[in-house]
Design a protein around this motif. Structure first.
Motif, PDB file in Angstrom:
ATOM      1  N   PRO A 276       0.822  -1.222   0.000  1.00 56.82           N
ATOM      2  CA  PRO A 276       0.000   0.000   0.000  1.00 56.82           C
ATOM      3  C   PRO A 276       0.851   1.266   0.000  1.00 56.82           C
ATOM      4  N   VAL A 277       0.354   2.295  -0.622  1.00 58.28           N
ATOM      5  CA  VAL A 277       0.970   3.618  -0.595  1.00 58.28           C
ATOM      6  C   VAL A 277      -0.019   4.533   0.116  1.00 58.28           C
ATOM      7  N   ASN A 278       0.426   5.123   1.219  1.00 59.97           N
ATOM      8  CA  ASN A 278      -0.458   5.969   2.040  1.00 59.97           C
ATOM      9  C   ASN A 278      -1.734   5.224   2.432  1.00 59.97           C
ATOM     10  N   GLY A 279      -1.578   3.943   2.766  1.00 61.45           N
ATOM     11  CA  GLY A 279      -2.707   3.150   3.239  1.00 61.45           C
ATOM     12  C   GLY A 279      -3.694   2.733   2.169  1.00 61.45           C
ATOM     13  N   GLN A 280      -3.319   2.847   0.889  1.00 67.47           N
ATOM     14  CA  GLN A 280      -4.230   2.497  -0.204  1.00 67.47           C
ATOM     15  C   GLN A 280      -3.505   1.621  -1.224  1.00 67.47           C
ATOM     16  N   PHE A 281      -4.234   0.654  -1.770  1.00 71.21           N
ATOM     17  CA  PHE A 281      -3.679  -0.221  -2.802  1.00 71.21           C
ATOM     18  C   PHE A 281      -4.034   0.313  -4.185  1.00 71.21           C
ATOM     19  N   ALA A 282      -3.141   0.074  -5.142  1.00 71.89           N
ATOM     20  CA  ALA A 282      -3.385   0.450  -6.531  1.00 71.89           C
ATOM     21  C   ALA A 282      -3.880  -0.765  -7.300  1.00 71.89           C
TER      22      ALA A 282
ATOM     23  N   TYR B 110     -12.943  -4.508  -6.622  1.00 68.78           N
ATOM     24  CA  TYR B 110     -12.362  -5.105  -5.414  1.00 68.78           C
ATOM     25  C   TYR B 110     -11.349  -4.161  -4.773  1.00 68.78           C
ATOM     26  N   VAL B 111     -10.505  -3.529  -5.589  1.00 65.79           N
ATOM     27  CA  VAL B 111      -9.518  -2.590  -5.064  1.00 65.79           C
ATOM     28  C   VAL B 111     -10.214  -1.399  -4.403  1.00 65.79           C
ATOM     29  N   ASP B 112     -11.197  -0.838  -5.089  1.00 64.78           N
ATOM     30  CA  ASP B 112     -11.927   0.310  -4.533  1.00 64.78           C
ATOM     31  C   ASP B 112     -12.608  -0.049  -3.216  1.00 64.78           C
ATOM     32  N   ASN B 113     -13.249  -1.213  -3.181  1.00 59.13           N
ATOM     33  CA  ASN B 113     -13.934  -1.641  -1.951  1.00 59.13           C
ATOM     34  C   ASN B 113     -12.951  -1.865  -0.804  1.00 59.13           C
ATOM     35  N   LEU B 114     -11.824  -2.500  -1.104  1.00 64.25           N
ATOM     36  CA  LEU B 114     -10.811  -2.732  -0.073  1.00 64.25           C
ATOM     37  C   LEU B 114     -10.295  -1.409   0.482  1.00 64.25           C
ATOM     38  N   ASN B 115     -10.009  -0.471  -0.416  1.00 69.18           N
ATOM     39  CA  ASN B 115      -9.472   0.824   0.033  1.00 69.18           C
ATOM     40  C   ASN B 115     -10.467   1.590   0.901  1.00 69.18           C
ATOM     41  N   LYS B 116     -11.758   1.395   0.688  1.00 65.29           N
ATOM     42  CA  LYS B 116     -12.765   2.040   1.539  1.00 65.29           C
ATOM     43  C   LYS B 116     -12.813   1.412   2.932  1.00 65.29           C
ATOM     44  N   LEU B 117     -12.488   0.120   3.009  1.00 58.29           N
ATOM     45  CA  LEU B 117     -12.570  -0.602   4.271  1.00 58.29           C
ATOM     46  C   LEU B 117     -11.311  -0.475   5.131  1.00 58.29           C
ATOM     47  N   LEU B 118     -10.180  -0.116   4.529  1.00 58.20           N
ATOM     48  CA  LEU B 118      -8.909  -0.125   5.245  1.00 58.20           C
ATOM     49  C   LEU B 118      -8.757   0.944   6.328  1.00 58.20           C
TER      50      LEU B 118
ATOM     51  N   GLY C 145      -8.607   2.958   9.494  1.00 62.08           N
ATOM     52  CA  GLY C 145      -9.014   2.657  10.857  1.00 62.08           C
ATOM     53  C   GLY C 145      -9.029   1.185  11.211  1.00 62.08           C
ATOM     54  N   SER C 146      -8.673   0.324  10.259  1.00 59.05           N
ATOM     55  CA  SER C 146      -8.715  -1.118  10.503  1.00 59.05           C
ATOM     56  C   SER C 146      -7.485  -1.630  11.235  1.00 59.05           C
ATOM     57  N   GLY C 147      -6.406  -0.841  11.212  1.00 57.41           N
ATOM     58  CA  GLY C 147      -5.140  -1.310  11.753  1.00 57.41           C
ATOM     59  C   GLY C 147      -4.342  -2.126  10.755  1.00 57.41           C
ATOM     60  N   LEU C 148      -4.915  -2.348   9.571  1.00 54.43           N
ATOM     61  CA  LEU C 148      -4.253  -3.161   8.543  1.00 54.43           C
ATOM     62  C   LEU C 148      -3.802  -2.327   7.352  1.00 54.43           C
ATOM     63  N   GLU C 149      -4.040  -1.027   7.406  1.00 54.81           N
ATOM     64  CA  GLU C 149      -3.884  -0.197   6.204  1.00 54.81           C
ATOM     65  C   GLU C 149      -2.462  -0.060   5.697  1.00 54.81           C
ATOM     66  N   ASN C 150      -1.460  -0.377   6.490  1.00 57.34           N
ATOM     67  CA  ASN C 150      -0.079  -0.245   6.026  1.00 57.34           C
ATOM     68  C   ASN C 150       0.624  -1.587   5.839  1.00 57.34           C
ATOM     69  N   LEU C 151      -0.146  -2.665   5.889  1.00 55.25           N
ATOM     70  CA  LEU C 151       0.431  -4.000   5.724  1.00 55.25           C
ATOM     71  C   LEU C 151       0.460  -4.398   4.254  1.00 55.25           C
ATOM     72  N   PRO C 152       1.426  -5.238   3.858  1.00 58.69           N
ATOM     73  CA  PRO C 152       1.386  -5.815   2.513  1.00 58.69           C
ATOM     74  C   PRO C 152       0.100  -6.609   2.333  1.00 58.69           C
ATOM     75  N   LEU C 153      -0.329  -6.749   1.106  1.00 52.63           N
ATOM     76  CA  LEU C 153      -1.620  -7.373   0.828  1.00 52.63           C
ATOM     77  C   LEU C 153      -1.712  -8.804   1.350  1.00 52.63           C
TER      78      LEU C 153
END
Length: 198
Positions: free
Chosen positions: A7-13, A42-50, A52-60
């Motif tokens: 992820p870059v800035n907590g978001q996947f491309a 799927y990418v858009d949905n994942l990025n909306k859910l990340l 505040g999850s605590g997972l936003e900076n982890l590799p996929l």
């Protein structure tokens, strides 16, 4: 594995494609829908859910191992599709000696492996994926995974996958899933698959 899985800035491309067509095996129309619409969703949905999850900076792969419910479904589908699209080429390279030796050791022959892999893909009920993975002891295994499941949740390292959701093949093959699976061998870029052994 693709740099897009970090992820870059907590978001996947959306994972990029190294090709714009795959000849007669997967049409441009299917690529447009499968990569441009299904995977993008799927990418858009994942990025909306990340957030505040605590997972936003982890590799996929780590998100897939830790996520639950809707986040797992979307993260799993992003990972599965990234691995799927990355393994193809319109100028595919042949299988290397290292991977061929492992396949012969664990399945008897490359032909026997391909037959078992196609059969597992064709007989998976409903939607999902068929995978070639390596276990912690270095043995190759073929698994059927339903929906968004991925072998990383079983402690396996995924090497190769065929998507058996209908959106992967229906525009080109209608209900002929087995024909689609048999055709995919023509576009596998085997050094990409072998590199996943590391």
């Amino acid at each position: 594995m693709s740099k897009d899985l970090i992820p870059v800035n907590g978001q996947f491309a959306i994972p990029t494609l190294g090709y714009d067509n795959l000849g007669d095996v997967i049409s441009k129309e299917t690529l447009s829908f499968h990569h441009g619409k299904h995977l993008k969703a799927y990418v858009d949905n994942l990025n909306k859910l990340l957030p505040g999850s605590g997972l936003e900076n982890l590799p996929l792969t780590e998100v897939v191992k830790k996520a639950e419910d809707g986040m797992f479904n979307n993260a799993g589908q992003v990972l599965n599709h990234a691995l799927y699209f990355e393994q193809f080429s319109n100028s595919p390279r042949p299988m290397g000696e290292k991977l061929e030796q492992l396949i012969v050791r664990d399945f008897g022959s490359v032909e026997a492996f391909k037959k078992e892999f196609e059969t597992k893909g064709a007989t998976l009920f409903g939607s999902g994926w068929v995978w070639l993975s390596v276990d912690k002891e270095g043995k190759l295994v073929i698994t059927q995974q339903k929906n968004a499941e991925n072998p990383v949740t079983m402690g396996l390292t995924p090497l190769l996958t065929f998507d058996v959701w209908e959106h992967a093949y229906y525009l080109d093959y209608q209900n002929r899933r087995a024909d689609h699976l048999a055709a995919l061998w023509q576009i596998i870029d085997w050094p990409i698959v072998e590199a996943r052994l590391c």
